[in-house]
Design a protein around this motif. Structure first.
Motif, PDB file in Angstrom:
ATOM      1  N   GLU A  23       6.291   9.010 -69.163  1.00  0.00           N
ATOM      2  CA  GLU A  23       6.244   8.993 -70.630  1.00  0.00           C
ATOM      3  C   GLU A  23       5.160   9.915 -71.182  1.00  0.00           C
ATOM      4  O   GLU A  23       5.229  10.321 -72.339  1.00  0.00           O
ATOM      5  CB  GLU A  23       6.000   7.557 -71.111  1.00  0.00           C
ATOM      6  N   GLU A  24       4.161  10.235 -70.343  1.00  0.00           N
ATOM      7  CA  GLU A  24       3.028  11.061 -70.785  1.00  0.00           C
ATOM      8  C   GLU A  24       2.818  12.225 -69.820  1.00  0.00           C
ATOM      9  O   GLU A  24       1.867  12.235 -69.033  1.00  0.00           O
ATOM     10  CB  GLU A  24       1.759  10.209 -70.862  1.00  0.00           C
ATOM     11  N   PRO A  25       3.698  13.239 -69.841  1.00  0.00           N
ATOM     12  CA  PRO A  25       3.550  14.353 -68.898  1.00  0.00           C
ATOM     13  C   PRO A  25       2.224  15.095 -69.049  1.00  0.00           C
ATOM     14  O   PRO A  25       1.687  15.614 -68.060  1.00  0.00           O
ATOM     15  CB  PRO A  25       4.742  15.260 -69.235  1.00  0.00           C
ATOM     16  N   GLU A  26       1.684  15.135 -70.260  1.00  0.00           N
ATOM     17  CA  GLU A  26       0.383  15.788 -70.457  1.00  0.00           C
ATOM     18  C   GLU A  26      -0.712  15.029 -69.703  1.00  0.00           C
ATOM     19  O   GLU A  26      -1.619  15.628 -69.111  1.00  0.00           O
ATOM     20  CB  GLU A  26       0.040  15.863 -71.941  1.00  0.00           C
ATOM     21  N   LEU A  27      -0.615  13.704 -69.723  1.00  0.00           N
ATOM     22  CA  LEU A  27      -1.558  12.868 -68.997  1.00  0.00           C
ATOM     23  C   LEU A  27      -1.449  13.121 -67.491  1.00  0.00           C
ATOM     24  O   LEU A  27      -2.467  13.244 -66.792  1.00  0.00           O
ATOM     25  CB  LEU A  27      -1.280  11.404 -69.313  1.00  0.00           C
ATOM     26  N   PHE A  28      -0.227  13.223 -66.996  1.00  0.00           N
ATOM     27  CA  PHE A  28       0.002  13.511 -65.582  1.00  0.00           C
ATOM     28  C   PHE A  28      -0.599  14.873 -65.232  1.00  0.00           C
ATOM     29  O   PHE A  28      -1.231  15.041 -64.186  1.00  0.00           O
ATOM     30  CB  PHE A  28       1.498  13.464 -65.289  1.00  0.00           C
ATOM     31  N   ALA A  29      -0.427  15.856 -66.099  1.00  0.00           N
ATOM     32  CA  ALA A  29      -0.967  17.194 -65.836  1.00  0.00           C
ATOM     33  C   ALA A  29      -2.493  17.162 -65.742  1.00  0.00           C
ATOM     34  O   ALA A  29      -3.096  17.846 -64.913  1.00  0.00           O
ATOM     35  CB  ALA A  29      -0.518  18.161 -66.931  1.00  0.00           C
TER      36      ALA A  29
END
Length: 368
Positions: free
Chosen positions: A333-339
């Motif tokens: 849900e949070e690809p920026e967080l994963f990055a």
């Protein structure tokens, strides 16, 4: 065989060659001894992270499009969720282990390093080591002979360090990768890495706690992956290895220093084994150049801290499926967080950004 050398490296795998190249760049005469002959293979995921490629470049080893297949990020996959994150700048590379080893051998030869293949080291003595019944004198000795290091035992640095063992199996398939990422598939009893390689090949590596598990046993846990590989012809035999998490209290004694898996290791789940050994090699070369192995001890501890933390976190997800499911949903849900977390894993995120990201992940985890 030469009677003496400035630096003797025991072990001619990637870790040993990296240490030899690093020390040679400092102007020392270097000899590498190994009981095998190149190219040396090992079961591994064969994905080089951008930071690993950068460390190789610092050693004068260039990885380019002709050597493997670039990939732009990491994808986590389980039965219900897929989450991916992309590297912030440079790409990673999927490179056959034998191709990587041959490139490092060529770089060592270019540097003028004395390479003694088919030359096992039988033991250490007061001022050197015993090679093929002959004593080779050395001012410095580097043990880079892997997880089951004899140099570590000979130097008294084993000290019964606690360890956690898992088991890996790898095979190549003649199928063009369907992904531009290294995929990490989570199952109930195992994980599988999928790494795109050059020439229409794909590397598939299994990691589990069960020494009897093989790739063919794992397909029931990974039906989507099994379908992607349906009809693909194997291009290599299945090869096994042991992956160990181990931390040593000390990595040098006198004029003997350990590097790579001989000096302690992280589980293959981190994808950081090779990159860590290359950064250790650079730090060890600097310490030998200064004549102070104490500085290598400090650098070794600092370099290992982040991969060990990430390894413990990922192994926690391996043990607890419900926790893993919630975390993967957060990351999806949070690809920026994963990055951002991927940047932290690769050591390119600032500490304050990492703290902020961890808090955000914790809040997301509670509300998912």
């Amino acid at each position: 065989m030469r009677e003496g050398t400035d630096v003797l490296v025991i072990g001619g795998g990637p870790a040993g060659l990296a240490a030899a190249i690093g020390v040679r760049q400092k102007g020392f005469e270097v000899t590498v001894a190994d009981g095998a002959k190149p190219p040396i293979d090992k079961a591994c995921g064969e994905g080089l992270m951008p930071s690993t490629v950068a460390a190789l470049l610092e050693l004068g080893v260039t990885i380019g499009p002709g050597d493997g297949q670039a990939f732009r990020g990491i994808r986590f996959v389980d039965a219900a969720t897929s989450a991916e994150a992309y590297f912030s700048s440079a790409s990673g590379f999927g490179v056959r282990r034998t191709v990587l080893h041959q490139k490092m051998v060529e770089r060592a030869q270019e540097c003028g390093i004395n390479l003694l293949w088919n030359t096992p080291v039988a033991g250490l003595c007061g001022d050197g080591a015993v090679l093929s019944g002959t004593v080779m004198k050395a001012k410095w000795i580097i043990g880079a002979d892997g997880i089951h290091s004899r140099a570590r035992r000979w130097s008294g640095l084993d000290a019964n360090a606690p360890k956690e063992i898992r088991f890996a199996h790898r095979r190549h398939y003649r199928v063009k990768a369907w992904t531009d990422c290294t995929e990490f598939h989570w199952g109930q009893k195992a994980q599988v890495y999928v790494t795109p390689l050059s020439n229409g090949e794909t590397c598939v590596a299994l990691i589990s706690r069960d020494p009897r598990m093989r790739l063919e046993d794992a397909w029931r846990e990974f039906p989507k992956l099994a379908n992607d590989l349906r009809g693909a012809e194997p291009s290599s035999s299945e090869r096994g290895a042991v992956t160990v998490t181990r931390r040593l209290g000390k990595v040098y004694r006198g004029n003997i220093a350990l590097t790579g898996d001989a000096s302690g290791s992280v589980d293959a789940i981190t994808g950081e084994g090779l990159g860590l050994s290359f950064r250790q090699a650079i730090a060890l070369a600097e310490a030998i150049g200064q004549g102070k192995l104490e500085s290598y001890q400090r650098a070794h501890r600092r370099l290992a801290r982040r991969p060990h933390i990430m390894g413990r976190l990922l192994l926690l997800l391996d043990r607890y499926a419900s926790l893993r499911g919630r975390v993967l949903r957060c990351l999806a849900e949070e690809p920026e967080l994963f990055a951002r977390l991927l940047g932290a894993h690769l050591g390119v995120a600032a500490p304050d950004l990492l703290a902020t990201t961890s808090l955000r992940l914790g809040w997301k985890f509670l509300t998912v």
